[in-house]
Scaffold this active site. Structure first.
Site, PDB file in Angstrom:
ATOM      1  N   GLY A   1       0.817  -1.211   0.000  1.00  0.00           N
ATOM      2  CA  GLY A   1       0.000   0.000   0.000  1.00  0.00           C
ATOM      3  C   GLY A   1       0.848   1.258   0.000  1.00  0.00           C
ATOM      4  O   GLY A   1       0.631   2.182  -0.801  1.00  0.00           O
ATOM      5  N   ASP A   2       1.834   1.304   0.890  1.00  0.00           N
ATOM      6  CA  ASP A   2       2.757   2.436   0.930  1.00  0.00           C
ATOM      7  C   ASP A   2       3.487   2.583  -0.397  1.00  0.00           C
ATOM      8  O   ASP A   2       3.665   3.696  -0.914  1.00  0.00           O
ATOM      9  CB  ASP A   2       3.786   2.249   2.043  1.00  0.00           C
ATOM     10  CG  ASP A   2       3.191   2.472   3.426  1.00  0.00           C
ATOM     11  OD1 ASP A   2       2.522   3.497   3.627  1.00  0.00           O
ATOM     12  OD2 ASP A   2       3.398   1.621   4.295  1.00  0.00           O
ATOM     13  N   GLU A   3       3.937   1.464  -0.933  1.00  0.00           N
ATOM     14  CA  GLU A   3       4.744   1.513  -2.147  1.00  0.00           C
ATOM     15  C   GLU A   3       3.927   1.931  -3.361  1.00  0.00           C
ATOM     16  O   GLU A   3       4.415   2.672  -4.220  1.00  0.00           O
ATOM     17  CB  GLU A   3       5.416   0.154  -2.352  1.00  0.00           C
ATOM     18  CG  GLU A   3       6.510  -0.085  -1.299  1.00  0.00           C
ATOM     19  CD  GLU A   3       6.873  -1.539  -1.113  1.00  0.00           C
ATOM     20  OE1 GLU A   3       6.193  -2.402  -1.693  1.00  0.00           O
ATOM     21  OE2 GLU A   3       7.826  -1.813  -0.366  1.00  0.00           O
TER      22      GLU A   3
END
Length: 405
Positions: free
Chosen positions: A176-178
């Protein structure tokens, strides 16, 4: 060793300056992507502690993170206390020559520090401000704390990942962050392109849940039009066969993807059972999908009669797509990875050397490169403050004594 001096920055973004504020992964990974292609990325970190990624990770030889050398690569580290007026003034001074500012604080934080976009664009109208958060800069959830896992859940990814007999699974990486970082980087580059025409910067608003949602294929449309909610299916792709993981005689696993009609015929020939391609149960894509369990069972019976390597070679000879399920150990030893330098080795002050994934994608004329691993905390503070802002060593020492840098 794939390393070059900082003065030799190359790549398509070697005339771009980035100021990276924020921590952990979503904002910093965006900075890493830009730095990989030549941008000068100055990372602002809290004096004394720095980005928590400096100490994160399950394995920490010598007490050192193995995550930081990757996410911090190609960057410069400037220690700066953003909660102080003096620290904020230094940011404003640096903004004058900055193209892109990356921040991933909760909405409103930058404004409380008098570093919001409306304040900064008065100093530099060409500034592009990249803002990465869990839920975006607007809407009823915008003020909520939003980590990557929450964005994965609310963006729909967790619901479809895993085996149907178990609760939703994590991907094994902070996807998700990436994803939010990749979209933030893409937005920054589009904003740079637009600035060539308008001369003006703008805000890039990258929300983790929306970055995940953007990857969710037709799941929303499936529900809207047909009332269908896509479910977890484990290792298989529903109604697509063969496209699964199969066992071998030597207890290995091989993924075989031969669902296209012509490819399935080649697989049937490789199996010594060409008649399967003419069987009405398996002759077409739709038929194979309906009879997926039976067909996958037949294929698994066959693959279990062979060891992995001979099986893999046989399938390649017949033009059947297949792939081993790699961990890092197999990646490092693979001849194709080596030939393309997909994994490179760099010098590291504590480990001697460290291997990591190379830059992607590959550009033929202006490729990216890894110049160095993540820097020491504050390694470039004196260089930046002295060179850029003309501060004397005595002044920098005063700021350091006061905990500002």
């Amino acid at each position: 060793m794939a390393t070059k001096a900082e003065t030799a920055r190359s790549g398509p973004l070697n005339d771009v300056r980035v100021l990276e504020m924020g921590q952990l992964l979503a904002g910093p990974f965006c900075g890493q992507l830009l730095a990989d292609f030549g941008a000068e990325v100055i990372k602002c970190e809290q004096p004394g502690s720095g980005d928590p990624l400096r100490v994160w990770g399950q394995e920490k030889p010598y007490g050192k993170s193995l995550w930081w050398p990757v996410v911090g690569r190609n960057k410069k580290s400037l220690t700066l206390n953003l909660r102080t007026e003096e620290g904020q003034e230094i940011v404003r001074d640096l903004i004058r020559s900055t193209d892109i500012l990356i921040e991933n604080f909760r909405p409103g934080t930058m404004e409380r520090w008098n570093l919001g976009y409306e304040d900064l664009k008065k100093i530099n109208p060409r500034l592009i401000m990249v803002r990465v958060t869990g839920f975006g800069q607007s809407g009823p959830y915008s003020k909520r704390a939003g980590y990557g896992a929450i964005g994965e859940a609310m963006g729909g990814l967790r619901y479809v990942v895993g085996d149907p007999s178990t609760p939703p699974s994590r991907m094994g990486i902070s996807i998700g962050d990436e994803l939010a970082a990749v979209y933030a980087c893409m937005g920054a580059l589009m904003a740079l392109h637009a600035r060539e025409r308008t001369g003006q910067g703008q805000i890039v608003d990258s929300a983790i849940y929306e970055a995940v949602l953007a990857m969710m294929e037709s799941t929303v449309s499936e529900y809207d039009v047909a009332g269908y909610v896509r479910q977890r299916t484990g290792a298989t792709l529903p109604n697509v066969s063969p496209s699964n993981v199969f066992e071998t005689r030597d207890d290995k696993l091989l993924l075989i993807a031969a669902n296209q009609d012509t490819v399935f015929r080649r697989l049937a020939t490789a199996m010594g059972q060409p008649e399967l391609a003419e069987d009405e149960r398996y002759a077409t894509h739709s038929a194979r999908g309906k009879n997926m369990r039976a067909l996958d069972g037949k294929i698994n019976e066959w693959t279990k009669t062979m060891d992995l390597k001979p099986l893999e070679e046989l399938l390649h000879e017949h033009g059947v797509p297949c792939g081993l399920i790699y961990s890092a150990a197999e990646m490092i030893d693979d001849p194709h990875f080596k030939a393309r330098e997909a994994i490179v080795e760099l010098p590291h002050r504590d480990f001697g050397s460290i291997k990591m994934q190379n830059v992607a994608p590959r550009l033929s004329d202006t490729p990216g490169e890894i110049r160095h691993v993540g820097p020491e905390l504050g390694e470039h503070t004196e260089e930046i403050l002295g060179r850029e802002l003309g501060m004397t060593s005595d002044r920098i020492a005063e700021l350091r004594e006061a905990g500002i840098v």
